[in-house]
Enzyme design. Structure first.
Site, PDB file in Angstrom:
ATOM      1  N   CYS A 104     -23.836 -22.765  -5.906  1.00  0.00           N
ATOM      2  CA  CYS A 104     -23.624 -23.771  -6.953  1.00  0.00           C
ATOM      3  C   CYS A 104     -24.058 -25.187  -6.574  1.00  0.00           C
ATOM      4  CB  CYS A 104     -22.161 -23.776  -7.382  1.00  0.00           C
ATOM      5  SG  CYS A 104     -21.708 -22.261  -8.241  1.00  0.00           S
ATOM      6  N   ASN A 132     -19.842 -30.963 -10.130  1.00  0.00           N
ATOM      7  CA  ASN A 132     -20.479 -30.494  -8.891  1.00  0.00           C
ATOM      8  C   ASN A 132     -21.293 -31.596  -8.215  1.00  0.00           C
ATOM      9  OD1 ASN A 132     -19.308 -28.050  -8.972  1.00  0.00           O
ATOM     10  ND2 ASN A 132     -21.125 -26.868  -9.479  1.00  0.00           N
ATOM     11  N   THR A 186     -23.678 -21.829 -15.632  1.00  0.00           N
ATOM     12  CA  THR A 186     -23.911 -23.268 -15.572  1.00  0.00           C
ATOM     13  C   THR A 186     -25.314 -23.518 -16.114  1.00  0.00           C
ATOM     14  OG1 THR A 186     -22.499 -23.374 -13.629  1.00  0.00           O
ATOM     15  CG2 THR A 186     -23.962 -25.262 -14.014  1.00  0.00           C
ATOM     16  N   GLY A 211     -23.235 -25.433   1.093  1.00  0.00           N
ATOM     17  CA  GLY A 211     -24.209 -24.412   0.697  1.00  0.00           C
ATOM     18  C   GLY A 211     -23.679 -23.699  -0.527  1.00  0.00           C
TER      19      GLY A 211
HETATM   20  N1  LIG Z   1     -20.339 -18.200  -7.971  1.00  0.00           N
HETATM   21  C1  LIG Z   1     -19.591 -19.240  -8.278  1.00  0.00           C
HETATM   22  O1  LIG Z   1     -18.732 -19.650  -7.491  1.00  0.00           O
HETATM   23  C2  LIG Z   1     -19.739 -19.922  -9.608  1.00  0.00           C
HETATM   24  C3  LIG Z   1     -18.747 -20.825 -10.045  1.00  0.00           C
HETATM   25  C4  LIG Z   1     -18.886 -21.441 -11.267  1.00  0.00           C
HETATM   26  C5  LIG Z   1     -20.018 -21.206 -12.041  1.00  0.00           C
HETATM   27  N2  LIG Z   1     -20.993 -20.343 -11.586  1.00  0.00           N
HETATM   28  C6  LIG Z   1     -22.139 -20.098 -12.447  1.00  0.00           C
HETATM   29  O2  LIG Z   1     -21.952 -18.834 -13.074  1.00  0.00           O
HETATM   30  C7  LIG Z   1     -23.203 -18.167 -13.238  1.00  0.00           C
HETATM   31  C8  LIG Z   1     -23.138 -16.804 -12.559  1.00  0.00           C
HETATM   32  O3  LIG Z   1     -22.951 -16.995 -11.179  1.00  0.00           O
HETATM   33  P1  LIG Z   1     -22.563 -15.791 -10.200  1.00  0.00           P
HETATM   34  O4  LIG Z   1     -22.344 -16.413  -8.856  1.00  0.00           O
HETATM   35  O5  LIG Z   1     -21.486 -14.970 -10.799  1.00  0.00           O
HETATM   36  O6  LIG Z   1     -23.938 -14.966 -10.200  1.00  0.00           O
HETATM   37  P2  LIG Z   1     -24.202 -13.535  -9.562  1.00  0.00           P
HETATM   38  O7  LIG Z   1     -25.606 -13.549  -9.124  1.00  0.00           O
HETATM   39  O8  LIG Z   1     -23.127 -13.193  -8.581  1.00  0.00           O
HETATM   40  O9  LIG Z   1     -24.028 -12.522 -10.791  1.00  0.00           O
HETATM   41  C9  LIG Z   1     -24.892 -12.438 -11.874  1.00  0.00           C
HETATM   42  C10 LIG Z   1     -24.937 -11.020 -12.408  1.00  0.00           C
HETATM   43  O10 LIG Z   1     -25.747 -10.984 -13.589  1.00  0.00           O
HETATM   44  C11 LIG Z   1     -26.489  -9.766 -13.586  1.00  0.00           C
HETATM   45  N3  LIG Z   1     -27.637  -9.890 -14.487  1.00  0.00           N
HETATM   46  C12 LIG Z   1     -28.809 -10.553 -14.299  1.00  0.00           C
HETATM   47  N4  LIG Z   1     -29.573 -10.473 -15.401  1.00  0.00           N
HETATM   48  C13 LIG Z   1     -28.886  -9.755 -16.318  1.00  0.00           C
HETATM   49  C14 LIG Z   1     -29.127  -9.362 -17.663  1.00  0.00           C
HETATM   50  N5  LIG Z   1     -30.255  -9.705 -18.288  1.00  0.00           N
HETATM   51  N6  LIG Z   1     -28.187  -8.628 -18.302  1.00  0.00           N
HETATM   52  C15 LIG Z   1     -27.040  -8.290 -17.681  1.00  0.00           C
HETATM   53  N7  LIG Z   1     -26.739  -8.645 -16.424  1.00  0.00           N
HETATM   54  C16 LIG Z   1     -27.647  -9.361 -15.741  1.00  0.00           C
HETATM   55  C17 LIG Z   1     -26.855  -9.558 -12.131  1.00  0.00           C
HETATM   56  O11 LIG Z   1     -27.179  -8.200 -11.873  1.00  0.00           O
HETATM   57  C18 LIG Z   1     -25.554  -9.998 -11.430  1.00  0.00           C
HETATM   58  O12 LIG Z   1     -24.665  -8.924 -11.251  1.00  0.00           O
HETATM   59  C19 LIG Z   1     -24.261 -19.114 -12.668  1.00  0.00           C
HETATM   60  O13 LIG Z   1     -24.780 -19.890 -13.700  1.00  0.00           O
HETATM   61  C20 LIG Z   1     -23.456 -19.971 -11.709  1.00  0.00           C
HETATM   62  O14 LIG Z   1     -24.047 -21.245 -11.536  1.00  0.00           O
HETATM   63  C21 LIG Z   1     -20.868 -19.702 -10.390  1.00  0.00           C
END
Ligand SMILES: NC(=O)c1ccc[n+]([C@@H]2O[C@H](COP(=O)([O-])OP(=O)(O)OC[C@H]3O[C@@H](n4cnc5c(N)ncnc54)[C@H](O)[C@@H]3O)[C@@H](O)[C@H]2O)c1
Length: 433
Positions: free
Chosen positions: A261, A209, A121, A258
Site C-alpha cells: 500500500c 497513506n 484503493t 514497504g
Molecule cells: N493489503 C492491504 O493491507 C490493503 C489495505 C487497504 C486497501 N488495500 C487495497 O485493496 C485492494 C486489494 O488489495 P489486496 O492486498 O487484497 O490484493 P491481493 O493481491 O491480495 O488480492 C487481489 C485478488 O484479486 C484477484 N483478482 C485479480 N483480478 C481479478 C478479476 N478480474 N476478477 C476476480 N478476481 C481477481 C486476485 O487473484 C487476488 O486474489 C488494493 O487496491 C489495495 O491497494 C489493501
C-alpha cells in the site's frame, strides 16, 4: 444480506469473512482457480492472525462460499464489493484495469438493482468511470459506492471488526442506507460512518497513506541527522511524541516502509496530482527518502567489513514487510538482500511466516533457516530486518556462540545498544550513537 466479494486476497478474504461473521451470506469470487479450490476446502492461502477461526466457522456454517464464476457471483450479490489489485502502472499511477474488467463482467450479467462497491484503493474519478462502464452494458437501476479500506495486515480482522471509521462515498440514499446497515454491527462503540462525495472518499484513502508515509520518512530523516550529531533518535522521538499534537504512532526510525500500500499509494497520489498540474512535494519526498532508507544499513555493513562482503555470511531475521504478515510486497528486507548478494555475501534468512513467499521469488539464491538460531550458524553478522516479537529477546549468549563474529545491524531499533555492547557485540542501529 447477500454479498459478493470480488477478489479474495488480503482485503477481500478478511472483508468477506467478517461480513459472514455478522450473519451475511457471502460468496467470494476470484479468477485464481487454485486459490478458490484451496479456500473451498477450508485452507487459507495467506497468514493473517485471527482469520483462521472466523473463516472455518463461517465456511462450516454455510455463510461463506467461493466461486470462480461471474455468473454465480453476480446473481448472488445484492451488494458486490470489488477488492481487486490496483498495482502501480509504468509511471507510478494506479492501474485500475482489474477493477474495470471486473465491473464489466458484472454489468454484463446484471438483471436487477445492485450496489457495486469499490474497496480497492483507486484514483479520484474512478467512481465516475465505474458508473459510465456499467451504463454502457446495463440499462437498469444500480448504484456505485466508494468504500476505501483502512485495515492493516497483521491486525486486519480486528481492524475490520472494529474500524476507526467507515467511509462511504455515495450519490444516493438507497446505497448509503444499505451500506450503513451492513456496517452497523462493526461500529457499535461509536466509530463514525462518514458519508461523502466520491472524490473525497477516494482521496481520503490516499491522503491517509500519504500522511502516514510522511511521518515515517520524516523520522527516518531525523535519524540521519541524529547519526551526524550523536543524538539518539529514540530519545528525540520520545521528546516529540509527548506533545499531543504530534502523538506517538508511526514515529519509529528503521529501514523504511514497504508493503502493498504505502509505496504504491504515495506514488499514485503524486502521479494523480501531477496529471492535474500539481506538484505534491511532501509526499514525493517521503517516497524518495524511503527508497534510500531501505538501503541505509548497507554502507554500515560494508564499512564494518572493510568494504568487501566476499566470503561473508549475513544472517537476516525477518523477510515480511512488517511483522504478523506473510506479505513480502516491496519488503525492505528483500531490497537489502539483493544488494548483499550483489556484494557477494552469502545470506541465510529466517522469517516465521514469509519464507514460502520468498522461496517463490528468490529460490536458492539465499539459504532458508529452520528457525532464528539456525540462521546464525557461522554468520559474520546478523541483520534484523522485520521486528517479529520472537526476535525481540533472543538468548544473546547462544547467539554469540553460534556466530562467527558477534555483529548486529538492528534495522528496527529493537535492541538496547549498551546491553549488546556489554555482551561483546558490535552494534549498529538507525539514528543511534
Ligand atoms: N493489503 C492491504 O493491507 C490493503 C489495505 C487497504 C486497501 N488495500 C487495497 O485493496 C485492494 C486489494 O488489495 P489486496 O492486498 O487484497 O490484493 P491481493 O493481491 O491480495 O488480492 C487481489 C485478488 O484479486 C484477484 N483478482 C485479480 N483480478 C481479478 C478479476 N478480474 N476478477 C476476480 N478476481 C481477481 C486476485 O487473484 C487476488 O486474489 C488494493 O487496491 C489495495 O491497494 C489493501
Amino acid at each position: 444480506m447477500r454479498i459478493t466479494i470480488v477478489g479474495t486476497g488480503y482485503v477481500g478474504l478478511v472483508a468477506g469473512t467478517c461480513f459472514a461473521e455478522s450473519g451475511n451470506d457471502v460468496v467470494g469470487l476470484d479468477i485464481d482457480a487454485a486459490k478458490i479450490a484451496r479456500l473451498s476446502k477450508g485452507e487459507i492461502p495467506i497468514f493473517e492472525p485471527g482469520l483462521g477461526d472466523l473463516f472455518s466457522r463461517n465456511l462450516r456454517d454455510g455463510r461463506l462460499s467461493f466461486t470462480t464464476s461471474y455468473d454465480v457471483g453476480t446473481r448472488h450479490g445484492q451488494v458486490i464489493f470489488l477488492c481487486l489489485p490496483t498495482p502501480p502502472g509504468e509511471d507510478g499511477s494506479a492501474d485500475i484495469r482489474y477493477v474495470l474488467s471486473a465491473v464489466r463482467e458484472i454489468a454484463r450479467r446484471m438483471d436487477g438493482y445492485k450496489i457495486i462497491v469499490s474497496k480497492s484503493t483507486v484514483p479520484i474519478g474512478t467512481f465516475q468511470r465505474l458508473v459510465a462502464e456499467v451504463k454502457q452494458l446495463y440499462s437498469g437501476d444500480f448504484s456505485i459506492a466508494s468504500n476505501p479500506e483502512f485495515l492493516k495486515e497483521g491486525t486486519a480482522v480486528e481492524d475490520f471488526l472494529k474500524p476507526d471509521r467507515v467511509i462511504l462515498g455515495v450519490t444516493d440514499d438507497r446505497a448509503f442506507e444499505t451500506l450503513r446497515a451492513l456496517y452497523e454491527p462493526f461500529v457499535r462503540t461509536g466509530a463514525p460512518i462518514l458519508r461523502m462525495d466520491s472524490a473525497s472518499a477516494e482521496l481520503a484513502k490516499y491522503a491517509a497513506n500519504g500522511f502516514l508515509s510522511t511521518k515515517i520518512s520524516f523520522m527516518n530523516e531525523i535519524a540521519r541527522l541524529c547519526e551526524k550529531t550523536g543524538a539518539d533518535v529514540d530519545l528525540v522521538r520520545m521528546g516529540m511524541s509527548k506533545d499531543a499534537r504530534i502523538g506517538s504512532a508511526f514515529l519509529f526510525a528503521g529501514i523504511g516502509y514497504g508493503g502493498s500500500c504505502f509505496p504504491k499509494d504515495t506514488r499514485a497520489l503524486v502521479q494523480s496530482a501531477r496529471k492535474l498540474g500539481l506538484d505534491m512535494k511532501i509526499v514525493d519526498a517521503a517516497e524518495d527518502v524511503n527508497q534510500t532508507q531501505k538501503l541505509i544499513l548497507l554502507p554500515k555493513i560494508l564499512a564494518h567489513f572493510g568494504g568487501s562482503l566476499a566470503g561473508k555470511t549475513i544472517a537476516v531475521w525477518g523477510l515480511a514487510f512488517k511483522p504478523r504478515t506473510d506479505d513480502i510486497r516491496e519488503a525492505p528486507a528483500l531490497i537489502l538482500i539483493d544488494k548483499l548478494l550483489a556484494a557477494h555475501a552469502k545470506v541465510c534468512a529466517f522469517d516465521p511466516e514469509a519464507m514460502d513467499n520468498v522461496k517463490k521469488l528468490l529460490g536458492d539464491k539465499i539459504e532458508y533457516a529452520a528457525n532464528a538460531y539456525d540462521a546464525l550458524s557461522q554468520a559474520d553478522a546478523l541483520v534484523l530486518a522485520t521486528e517479529w516479537n520472537e526476535f525481540r529477546m533472543p538468548d544473546w549468549d547462544r547467539v554469540k556462540k553460534l556466530m562467527r563474529t558477534p555483529v548486529v545491524f538492528d534495522g528496527r531499533n529493537i535492541y538496547r545498544p549498551h546491553r549488546l555492547r556489554e555482551a561483546g557485540f558490535a552494534y549498529y542501529g538507525i539514528g543511534k550513537p
